[in-house]
Write a protein that holds these residues in place. Structure first.
Motif, PDB file in Angstrom:
ATOM      1  N   VAL A  44       0.886  -1.098  -0.109  1.00  0.00           N
ATOM      2  CA  VAL A  44      -0.084   0.140  -0.102  1.00  0.00           C
ATOM      3  C   VAL A  44       0.882   1.089  -0.013  1.00  0.00           C
ATOM      4  O   VAL A  44       1.813   1.535   0.976  1.00  0.00           O
ATOM      5  CB  VAL A  44      -0.999  -0.079   1.206  1.00  0.00           C
ATOM      6  N   GLY A  45       0.700   2.103  -1.062  1.00  0.00           N
ATOM      7  CA  GLY A  45       1.489   3.132  -0.883  1.00  0.00           C
ATOM      8  C   GLY A  45       0.857   4.480  -1.460  1.00  0.00           C
ATOM      9  O   GLY A  45      -0.402   4.488  -2.130  1.00  0.00           O
ATOM     10  N   ASN A  46       1.332   5.481  -1.839  1.00  0.00           N
ATOM     11  CA  ASN A  46       1.317   6.814  -2.603  1.00  0.00           C
ATOM     12  C   ASN A  46       1.313   6.738  -4.238  1.00  0.00           C
ATOM     13  O   ASN A  46       2.124   5.955  -4.580  1.00  0.00           O
ATOM     14  CB  ASN A  46       1.669   8.019  -2.014  1.00  0.00           C
ATOM     15  N   TYR A 148      -3.629 -10.920   5.647  1.00  0.00           N
ATOM     16  CA  TYR A 148      -2.447 -10.383   4.755  1.00  0.00           C
ATOM     17  C   TYR A 148      -1.739  -9.209   5.856  1.00  0.00           C
ATOM     18  O   TYR A 148      -2.456  -8.272   6.308  1.00  0.00           O
ATOM     19  CB  TYR A 148      -2.814  -9.800   3.512  1.00  0.00           C
ATOM     20  N   ASP A 149      -0.554  -9.181   5.878  1.00  0.00           N
ATOM     21  CA  ASP A 149       0.040  -8.057   6.164  1.00  0.00           C
ATOM     22  C   ASP A 149       0.002  -6.820   5.380  1.00  0.00           C
ATOM     23  O   ASP A 149      -0.095  -7.078   4.146  1.00  0.00           O
ATOM     24  CB  ASP A 149       1.477  -8.298   6.873  1.00  0.00           C
ATOM     25  N   ILE A 150       0.030  -5.547   5.992  1.00  0.00           N
ATOM     26  CA  ILE A 150       0.077  -4.490   5.043  1.00  0.00           C
ATOM     27  C   ILE A 150       1.619  -3.947   4.987  1.00  0.00           C
ATOM     28  O   ILE A 150       2.206  -4.035   6.098  1.00  0.00           O
ATOM     29  CB  ILE A 150      -0.707  -3.056   5.824  1.00  0.00           C
ATOM     30  N   ALA A 151       2.101  -3.973   3.676  1.00  0.00           N
ATOM     31  CA  ALA A 151       3.355  -3.755   3.543  1.00  0.00           C
ATOM     32  C   ALA A 151       3.410  -2.242   2.847  1.00  0.00           C
ATOM     33  O   ALA A 151       3.296  -1.958   1.642  1.00  0.00           O
ATOM     34  CB  ALA A 151       4.001  -4.615   2.456  1.00  0.00           C
ATOM     35  N   PRO A 152       3.657  -1.356   3.614  1.00  0.00           N
ATOM     36  CA  PRO A 152       3.610  -0.061   3.108  1.00  0.00           C
ATOM     37  C   PRO A 152       4.859   0.498   2.210  1.00  0.00           C
ATOM     38  O   PRO A 152       5.893   0.075   2.542  1.00  0.00           O
ATOM     39  CB  PRO A 152       3.689   0.883   4.618  1.00  0.00           C
ATOM     40  N   PHE A 153       4.818   1.275   1.541  1.00  0.00           N
ATOM     41  CA  PHE A 153       5.866   1.723   0.646  1.00  0.00           C
ATOM     42  C   PHE A 153       5.526   3.392   0.312  1.00  0.00           C
ATOM     43  O   PHE A 153       4.514   3.676   0.336  1.00  0.00           O
ATOM     44  CB  PHE A 153       6.035   1.180  -0.549  1.00  0.00           C
ATOM     45  N   VAL A 154       6.579   3.877  -0.027  1.00  0.00           N
ATOM     46  CA  VAL A 154       6.427   5.398  -0.384  1.00  0.00           C
ATOM     47  C   VAL A 154       7.219   5.447  -1.792  1.00  0.00           C
ATOM     48  O   VAL A 154       8.365   4.921  -1.808  1.00  0.00           O
ATOM     49  CB  VAL A 154       6.799   6.497   0.477  1.00  0.00           C
ATOM     50  N   ALA A 155       6.581   6.584  -2.586  1.00  0.00           N
ATOM     51  CA  ALA A 155       7.364   6.719  -3.973  1.00  0.00           C
ATOM     52  C   ALA A 155       7.556   8.361  -3.806  1.00  0.00           C
ATOM     53  O   ALA A 155       6.540   9.141  -3.637  1.00  0.00           O
ATOM     54  CB  ALA A 155       6.600   6.614  -5.130  1.00  0.00           C
ATOM     55  N   VAL A 156       8.866   8.635  -4.236  1.00  0.00           N
ATOM     56  CA  VAL A 156       9.244  10.222  -4.106  1.00  0.00           C
ATOM     57  C   VAL A 156       9.913  10.598  -5.506  1.00  0.00           C
ATOM     58  O   VAL A 156      10.762   9.837  -5.790  1.00  0.00           O
ATOM     59  CB  VAL A 156      10.249  10.560  -3.097  1.00  0.00           C
ATOM     60  N   GLY A 157       9.355  11.510  -6.233  1.00  0.00           N
ATOM     61  CA  GLY A 157      10.043  12.156  -7.449  1.00  0.00           C
ATOM     62  C   GLY A 157       8.837  12.026  -8.537  1.00  0.00           C
ATOM     63  O   GLY A 157       8.920  13.183  -9.189  1.00  0.00           O
ATOM     64  N   GLY A 158       7.961  11.279  -8.524  1.00  0.00           N
ATOM     65  CA  GLY A 158       6.831  11.342  -9.461  1.00  0.00           C
ATOM     66  C   GLY A 158       5.849  12.672  -9.642  1.00  0.00           C
ATOM     67  O   GLY A 158       5.332  13.060 -10.697  1.00  0.00           O
ATOM     68  N   ASP A 159       5.676  13.215  -8.430  1.00  0.00           N
ATOM     69  CA  ASP A 159       4.933  14.046  -8.270  1.00  0.00           C
ATOM     70  C   ASP A 159       5.489  15.519  -8.516  1.00  0.00           C
ATOM     71  O   ASP A 159       4.886  16.499  -8.617  1.00  0.00           O
ATOM     72  CB  ASP A 159       4.296  14.458  -7.011  1.00  0.00           C
ATOM     73  N   GLU A 160       6.721  15.497  -9.097  1.00  0.00           N
ATOM     74  CA  GLU A 160       7.338  16.711  -9.305  1.00  0.00           C
ATOM     75  C   GLU A 160       8.136  16.503 -10.649  1.00  0.00           C
ATOM     76  O   GLU A 160       8.685  17.689 -10.983  1.00  0.00           O
ATOM     77  CB  GLU A 160       8.681  16.752  -8.410  1.00  0.00           C
ATOM     78  N   VAL A 161       7.773  15.930 -11.574  1.00  0.00           N
ATOM     79  CA  VAL A 161       8.168  15.920 -12.978  1.00  0.00           C
ATOM     80  C   VAL A 161       7.481  16.796 -13.830  1.00  0.00           C
ATOM     81  O   VAL A 161       7.913  17.149 -14.852  1.00  0.00           O
ATOM     82  CB  VAL A 161       8.123  14.259 -13.541  1.00  0.00           C
ATOM     83  N   PHE A 162       6.078  17.186 -13.453  1.00  0.00           N
ATOM     84  CA  PHE A 162       5.443  18.023 -14.148  1.00  0.00           C
ATOM     85  C   PHE A 162       4.893  19.495 -13.440  1.00  0.00           C
ATOM     86  O   PHE A 162       4.750  19.315 -12.175  1.00  0.00           O
ATOM     87  CB  PHE A 162       4.231  17.585 -14.782  1.00  0.00           C
ATOM     88  N   ASP A 163       5.033  20.629 -14.103  1.00  0.00           N
ATOM     89  CA  ASP A 163       4.364  21.690 -13.484  1.00  0.00           C
ATOM     90  C   ASP A 163       3.063  21.919 -14.268  1.00  0.00           C
ATOM     91  O   ASP A 163       3.056  21.951 -15.316  1.00  0.00           O
ATOM     92  CB  ASP A 163       5.294  23.059 -13.944  1.00  0.00           C
TER      93      ASP A 163
END
Length: 256
Positions: A44-46, A148-163
């Motif tokens: 589960v992540g952003n 099922y366990d929740i396996a959290p993750f985060v992603a950084v960078g993708g929301d900054e590639v566009f203005d």
């Protein structure tokens, strides 16, 4: 007769689809010690804007580096576009209906879910890295049902590639557009304006590094009421927000 769901993981396609992103964004991964291929989990992540940059990289990484054929719960719209639908299915995605997710979990697959869904993909100005989960708890209910366990993750960078130069906020303030949404079929088709994509100033995404971090698994067995489920989800969101900010801070100080 027990019903099964046909799920496809085309190894060559998975690598091919993520190849351009991996070359262009040079992703870095952290927290691999928290990934357990021997026990299925719900990842589960952003979700990043447009949703086409983060998912293929995550699916490829789990499949090729950790031998986890994760099943991604995708928005319904993907399965109404003929050629695109075939590709989406080829990397292990299924229509994000609870009945399909349940069948995949019965077959022992790990699940990749972005609770923000389509709305989080069409982010608007100022919504970078926001978790737009609304009041969704279905993913937690499924995790509980199958232990099922929740396996959290985060992603950084993708929301900054566009203005962004345009988003749906302006349209939603227009009376004529509200009139369009008042027609039941059109309102349903446009999900009351939720799925209108934002338009970027730059067609070519900025070439910035991506970072992915996998956090320690969290058991869902402690949830016994709707109040505890809400508290669990709120705590999970806080964990993700904290990790996102930590990675951004470290990145900005050039420690990563």
């Amino acid at each position: 007769m027990k019903k099964t769901l046909h799920i496809e993981h085309n190894a060559k396609l998975i690598r091919l689809v993520s190849q351009l992103q991996r070359y262009y964004f040079s992703p870095k991964f952290y927290g691999s010690e928290n990934i357990n291929p021997d026990k299925p989990a719900m990842y589960v992540g952003n979700h990043s804007i447009y949703g086409v940059f983060d998912s293929p990289i995550i699916i490829d990484y789990l499949f090729n580096e950790h031998k986890i054929a994760v099943v991604s719960l995708a928005d319904h719209v993907h399965f109404h576009i003929p050629l695109w639908r075939k590709m989406v299915k080829g990397i292990g995605a299924i229509d994000g209906l609870r009945e399909y997710a349940r069948l995949a979990m019965q077959q022992g697959y790990s699940i990749l879910v972005f609770p923000g869904g389509g709305r989080e993909v069409v982010k608007r100005k100022g919504e970078e890295y926001q978790l737009i989960w609304k009041e969704r708890y279905g993913f937690l209910q499924l995790a509980q049902e199958f232990d099922y366990d929740i396996a959290p993750f985060v992603a950084v960078g993708g929301d900054e590639v566009f203005d962004l130069i345009f988003d749906a906020n302006g349209l939603l303030k227009q009376k004529w557009f509200q009139k369009i949404l008042s027609y039941p079929k059109l309102g349903k088709l446009l999900r009351q304006g939720e799925i209108i994509p934002s338009i970027p100033k730059n067609i070519i995404p900025k070439r910035i590094p991506f970072y992915f971090k996998f956090l320690p698994r969290i058991s869902s067995t402690s949830i016994h009421s709707i109040e505890e489920m809400k508290a669990f989800r709120d705590d999970l969101q806080l964990k993700l927000y904290a990790e996102i900010e930590q990675i951004k801070s470290l990145r900005d100080s050039q420690q990563l």
